[in-house]
Design a protein around this motif. Structure first.
Motif, short mmCIF file in Angstrom:
data_model
loop_
_atom_site.label_atom_id
_atom_site.label_comp_id
_atom_site.label_asym_id
_atom_site.label_seq_id
_atom_site.Cartn_x
_atom_site.Cartn_y
_atom_site.Cartn_z
N LEU A 11 -102.05 -37.61 -90.09
CA LEU A 11 -100.88 -38.48 -90.17
C LEU A 11 -100.08 -38.44 -88.88
O LEU A 11 -99.66 -39.47 -88.35
CB LEU A 11 -100.00 -38.08 -91.35
N LEU A 77 -99.92 -44.76 -95.60
CA LEU A 77 -100.10 -43.31 -95.58
C LEU A 77 -101.00 -42.88 -96.74
O LEU A 77 -101.74 -41.91 -96.63
CB LEU A 77 -98.75 -42.60 -95.66
N VAL A 81 -104.08 -40.21 -96.47
CA VAL A 81 -104.09 -38.95 -97.20
C VAL A 81 -105.33 -38.86 -98.09
O VAL A 81 -105.97 -37.82 -98.17
CB VAL A 81 -102.81 -38.78 -98.05
N ILE A 126 -94.82 -44.12 -103.34
CA ILE A 126 -94.28 -43.94 -101.99
C ILE A 126 -95.37 -44.10 -100.94
O ILE A 126 -95.27 -44.92 -100.03
CB ILE A 126 -93.63 -42.55 -101.84
N LEU A 127 -96.44 -43.34 -101.07
CA LEU A 127 -97.44 -43.30 -99.99
C LEU A 127 -98.22 -44.61 -99.84
O LEU A 127 -98.63 -44.96 -98.74
CB LEU A 127 -98.39 -42.12 -100.19
N THR A 130 -95.76 -47.14 -98.05
CA THR A 130 -95.26 -46.83 -96.70
C THR A 130 -96.38 -47.00 -95.68
O THR A 130 -97.44 -46.38 -95.80
CB THR A 130 -94.74 -45.38 -96.66
N VAL A 135 -92.94 -46.22 -90.88
CA VAL A 135 -92.58 -44.92 -90.32
C VAL A 135 -91.97 -45.08 -88.92
O VAL A 135 -90.93 -44.50 -88.62
CB VAL A 135 -93.81 -43.99 -90.25
N LEU B 112 -93.13 -38.09 -90.06
CA LEU B 112 -93.84 -37.47 -91.17
C LEU B 112 -92.86 -36.78 -92.11
O LEU B 112 -92.93 -36.90 -93.33
CB LEU B 112 -94.85 -36.45 -90.63
N THR B 115 -90.81 -39.13 -94.42
CA THR B 115 -91.57 -39.65 -95.55
C THR B 115 -91.88 -38.56 -96.57
O THR B 115 -91.75 -38.78 -97.77
CB THR B 115 -92.89 -40.28 -95.06
#
Lengths: 164, 164
Positions: A11, A77, A81, A126-127, A130, A135, B112, B115
DNA sequence: ATAAATTCTAGTTTATTAGTATACTTTTGA
DNA sequence: TCAAAAGTATACTAATAAACTAGAATTTAT
């Protein structure tokens, strides 16, 4: 509920790439590694994985390097992940990408499952919403906020996320 | 973002205890282990940890066993997960209980971190607000809903959580 | 051609997870 | 009283995953 170093480094590298003047210009591994304090050889592996997953592209040879395969606003993101650390779900029986039946008698009435489903959804909300562009925007806002710390409540909720 | 078996088994055992006729009556390890399909010796360790953390109490000898140290509505899943699996935060620099400075130049502007702070808060909001009593209630509701599957949209959002 | 870069495969080390084993202590019912 | 039932306390182990490391192969601009 932990992110591994692979996920963290991956990330950071992508956020770093997205922050470059031209996110589509090739950047060398060693430069990212130096800026983000990541072991070069380990980062190599991670970026290769991200390339195979279609998140990054690369050019070999002189002047080569890695660059984003898509626009920053197209990379979430959550995707990253999942590629590097696997499912977002705390337990397999609430995972979308790697569902596994648990031993409980009835999943529909399992207390642990009902709660962990909420948790997995909260994380995914969230992930998966986003993007790297989000970011970048937040980072810029935070940097400006830091330069002029005029009035700022100690608990300023900096939820600057573009709605998509 | 995974819960370990310790955390999973511990939560299942506590939910099992809370579901007993009298949650304050002593229940033997082997009974919990059998109902929840947990290796007895491993569960022994886990329950002992929970006892030392003040979540459970025990009585030795004939007719002994484990029982909740507090009312089900006073025990949150967040407490339990922290005891058995450690911090809820995905990365240490956003942890409340085990904060550690990360290598980034400036935490206030680290993308990072910003978030992952959201993620850690989303997880904590759920787990710290959900008690064993809440879980029992949800389980009961789900069981009733199952017996009369009258009209139920395939995506019925079953967010039955008591507000506290 | 060659030096600079990524590619790819495999190995190593350390930490964590998930359990087992064993001996001990406390409690209590007969 | 005392034996059985239960938890207590440690130590040990196997398997897996995490976090790197090594080195040879390949690509490409000059």
């Amino acid at each position: 509920m932990k992110l591994t170093k692979r996920g963290e480094y991956g990330l950071k590298a992508l956020i770093d790439l997205a922050a470059q003047a031209d996110p589509q210009a090739a950047t060398q591994i060693k430069d990212i590694a130096q800026r983000q304090q990541i072991p070069v050889k380990f980062l190599e592996q991670i970026l290769l994985t991200l390339k195979n997953a279609g998140v990054l592209r690369s050019r070999a040879g002189v002047g080569g390097g890695y660059y984003l395969a898509k626009e920053p606003r197209e990379i979430t993101l959550g995707q990253v992940v999942r590629v590097l650390d696997g499912p977002l779900a705390p337990i397999p029986c609430v995972s979308q990408m790697a569902y596994e039946r648990c031993v409980c008698a009835d999943e529909a009435t399992c207390g642990l499952r009902l709660t962990m489903l909420d948790v997995r959804n909260a994380i995914a909300d969230i992930l998966d919403q986003t993007t790297l562009a989000d970011v970048s925007t937040r980072v810029e806002n935070a940097q400006h906020a830091e330069q002029r710390p005029a009035r700022r409540s100690s608990k300023a909720k900096t939820t600057t996320r573009t709605t998509r």
